[in-house]
Design a protein around this motif. Structure first.
Motif, PDB file in Angstrom:
ATOM      1  N   LEU A 115     -83.617   0.909 -34.900  1.00  0.00           N
ATOM      2  CA  LEU A 115     -84.749  -0.002 -34.714  1.00  0.00           C
ATOM      3  C   LEU A 115     -86.073   0.722 -34.805  1.00  0.00           C
ATOM      4  N   ARG A 116     -86.140   1.943 -34.284  1.00  0.00           N
ATOM      5  CA  ARG A 116     -87.394   2.696 -34.358  1.00  0.00           C
ATOM      6  C   ARG A 116     -87.716   3.087 -35.795  1.00  0.00           C
ATOM      7  N   ILE A 117     -86.697   3.490 -36.549  1.00  0.00           N
ATOM      8  CA  ILE A 117     -86.937   3.852 -37.949  1.00  0.00           C
ATOM      9  C   ILE A 117     -87.393   2.633 -38.745  1.00  0.00           C
ATOM     10  N   GLU A 118     -86.828   1.467 -38.413  1.00  0.00           N
ATOM     11  CA  GLU A 118     -87.181   0.236 -39.131  1.00  0.00           C
ATOM     12  C   GLU A 118     -88.439  -0.425 -38.584  1.00  0.00           C
ATOM     13  N   GLY A 119     -88.931   0.024 -37.426  1.00  0.00           N
ATOM     14  CA  GLY A 119     -90.127  -0.577 -36.849  1.00  0.00           C
ATOM     15  C   GLY A 119     -89.881  -1.949 -36.260  1.00  0.00           C
ATOM     16  N   VAL A 120     -88.683  -2.169 -35.704  1.00  0.00           N
ATOM     17  CA  VAL A 120     -88.338  -3.470 -35.143  1.00  0.00           C
ATOM     18  C   VAL A 120     -88.394  -3.398 -33.615  1.00  0.00           C
ATOM     19  N   VAL A 121     -89.137  -4.302 -33.011  1.00  0.00           N
ATOM     20  CA  VAL A 121     -89.259  -4.375 -31.560  1.00  0.00           C
ATOM     21  C   VAL A 121     -88.326  -5.454 -31.031  1.00  0.00           C
ATOM     22  N   VAL A 122     -87.611  -5.134 -29.942  1.00  0.00           N
ATOM     23  CA  VAL A 122     -86.729  -6.098 -29.275  1.00  0.00           C
ATOM     24  C   VAL A 122     -87.362  -6.506 -27.955  1.00  0.00           C
ATOM     25  N   GLU A 123     -87.481  -7.817 -27.724  1.00  0.00           N
ATOM     26  CA  GLU A 123     -88.038  -8.340 -26.483  1.00  0.00           C
ATOM     27  C   GLU A 123     -87.027  -9.271 -25.840  1.00  0.00           C
ATOM     28  N   TYR A 124     -87.095  -9.391 -24.508  1.00  0.00           N
ATOM     29  CA  TYR A 124     -86.170 -10.314 -23.834  1.00  0.00           C
ATOM     30  C   TYR A 124     -86.931 -11.492 -23.240  1.00  0.00           C
ATOM     31  N   LEU A 125     -86.218 -12.629 -23.132  1.00  0.00           N
ATOM     32  CA  LEU A 125     -86.859 -13.904 -22.834  1.00  0.00           C
ATOM     33  C   LEU A 125     -86.596 -14.450 -21.442  1.00  0.00           C
ATOM     34  N   VAL A 175     -83.919 -11.373 -27.401  1.00  0.00           N
ATOM     35  CA  VAL A 175     -82.614 -11.511 -26.750  1.00  0.00           C
ATOM     36  C   VAL A 175     -82.844 -12.226 -25.429  1.00  0.00           C
ATOM     37  N   GLU A 176     -81.760 -12.672 -24.800  1.00  0.00           N
ATOM     38  CA  GLU A 176     -81.921 -13.518 -23.620  1.00  0.00           C
ATOM     39  C   GLU A 176     -82.458 -12.784 -22.398  1.00  0.00           C
ATOM     40  N   GLY A 177     -81.874 -11.620 -22.088  1.00  0.00           N
ATOM     41  CA  GLY A 177     -82.245 -10.973 -20.840  1.00  0.00           C
ATOM     42  C   GLY A 177     -82.388  -9.473 -20.959  1.00  0.00           C
ATOM     43  N   VAL A 225     -78.741  -3.375 -26.591  1.00  0.00           N
ATOM     44  CA  VAL A 225     -79.163  -3.239 -27.984  1.00  0.00           C
ATOM     45  C   VAL A 225     -79.885  -1.908 -28.184  1.00  0.00           C
ATOM     46  N   GLU A 226     -80.750  -1.542 -27.257  1.00  0.00           N
ATOM     47  CA  GLU A 226     -81.458  -0.272 -27.336  1.00  0.00           C
ATOM     48  C   GLU A 226     -80.479   0.894 -27.279  1.00  0.00           C
ATOM     49  N   ARG A 227     -79.468   0.769 -26.449  1.00  0.00           N
ATOM     50  CA  ARG A 227     -78.500   1.858 -26.276  1.00  0.00           C
ATOM     51  C   ARG A 227     -77.792   2.189 -27.586  1.00  0.00           C
ATOM     52  N   VAL A 228     -77.413   1.163 -28.329  1.00  0.00           N
ATOM     53  CA  VAL A 228     -76.616   1.368 -29.536  1.00  0.00           C
ATOM     54  C   VAL A 228     -77.469   1.416 -30.796  1.00  0.00           C
TER      55      VAL A 228
END
Length: 272
Positions: free
Chosen positions: A133-143, A116-118, A125-128
């Motif tokens: 995401l944790r169950i699916e093993g998906v990491v979100v990073e910002y750029l 994601v941008e920032g 995204v983490e809030r909702v």
């Protein structure tokens, strides 16, 4: 004596019994004819028979008669019935509207990622969607912006088992962001976006307690301009924490963001 008459109805024409399921609040089902999918918000007794009201992820509600074999629950045909008083406790749900999985452990992180941008985008995204995401093993990073997105994608080296999803702010025709996104053509990368200038706008004004997000003159920092127009202290960090504190579930977000994040999660978690 009455003679026995065998049932010659072909098996595929026989009506097989289906389970009856109490229409408890928050139960997510699909109406069999229209395909409308939503969570049960209430049941009512009418002159035409009992009805159930479903609300989809975007807050749209529709009323349906509780016909036999009229709904699908996790892909199986069921008959909804009115819940009895003192029935079972309704299933808990995550902030994104998914059914919560009690005791579920976080999956080992996938090679795929969502960018994601920032920081504010990542926190929202983490809030909702954090539980999902944790169950699916998906990491979100910002750029910190997408100006160098083509180079970032090349460095990530996406592949069949390492898909990359990117969420872009203000992805509208003719924008700088749209021109940058068009440069990314890798089949294992999905770039989607929302029309808002900043992710702040993706939070419904009613949830924040304001009549609407103000228009900020061109050339002025948008977040600072919002704070000035609303009479908030000109601390964008404090303003964001106030906004974020008003978000408790997907119902506090605009559909244009909801659909895009769900699309990215689906893309990154496709089977190898």
């Amino acid at each position: 004596m009455r003679s026995y008459q065998p049932d010659l109805t072909p098996p595929w024409k026989k009506s097989t019994p289906v389970p009856e399921v109490p229409a408890e609040p928050d139960l997510v089902v699909e109406e069999a004819v229209t395909g409308f999918c939503g969570a049960v918000i209430r049941c009512e007794k009418t002159a035409q028979g009992p009805t159930v009201t479903l609300e989809d992820r975007f807050g749209k509600a529709r009323v349906f008669p509780m016909e036999p074999r009229g709904f699908l629950l996790e892909g199986r045909v069921v008959t909804l019935v009115r819940p009895s008083a003192g029935g079972p406790v309704r299933p808990a749900r995550t902030a994104s509207g998914s059914v919560a999985v009690p005791g579920a452990r976080a999956r080992v992180a996938r090679a795929g990622r969502i960018y994601v941008e920032g920081r504010h985008d990542a926190e929202l995204v983490e809030r909702v969607w954090g539980d999902d995401l944790r169950i699916e093993g998906v990491v979100v990073e910002y750029l910190e912006g997408v100006d160098d997105l083509p180079a970032i994608v090349r460095e990530f080296a996406p592949g069949q088992d390492a898909r990359l999803g990117v969420l872009v702010d203000h992805l509208v025709p003719g924008s700088k962001e749209s021109r940058i996104a068009a440069q990314v053509t890798d089949a294992h990368v999905l770039v989607v976006g929302h029309p808002f200038i900043d992710v702040w706008e993706a939070v419904k004004p009613s949830s924040v307690g304001i009549p609407g997000w103000p228009a900020v003159p061109r050339g002025q920092d948008w977040k600072t301009g919002v704070c000035r127009a609303l009479g908030w202290p000109e601390s964008t960090g404090a303003a964001w924490q106030h906004i974020l504190s008003k978000v408790s579930s997907y119902k506090d977000l605009e559909p244009q963001l909801l659909g895009r994040v769900e699309e990215l999660i689906d893309f990154v978690t496709l089977p190898d």
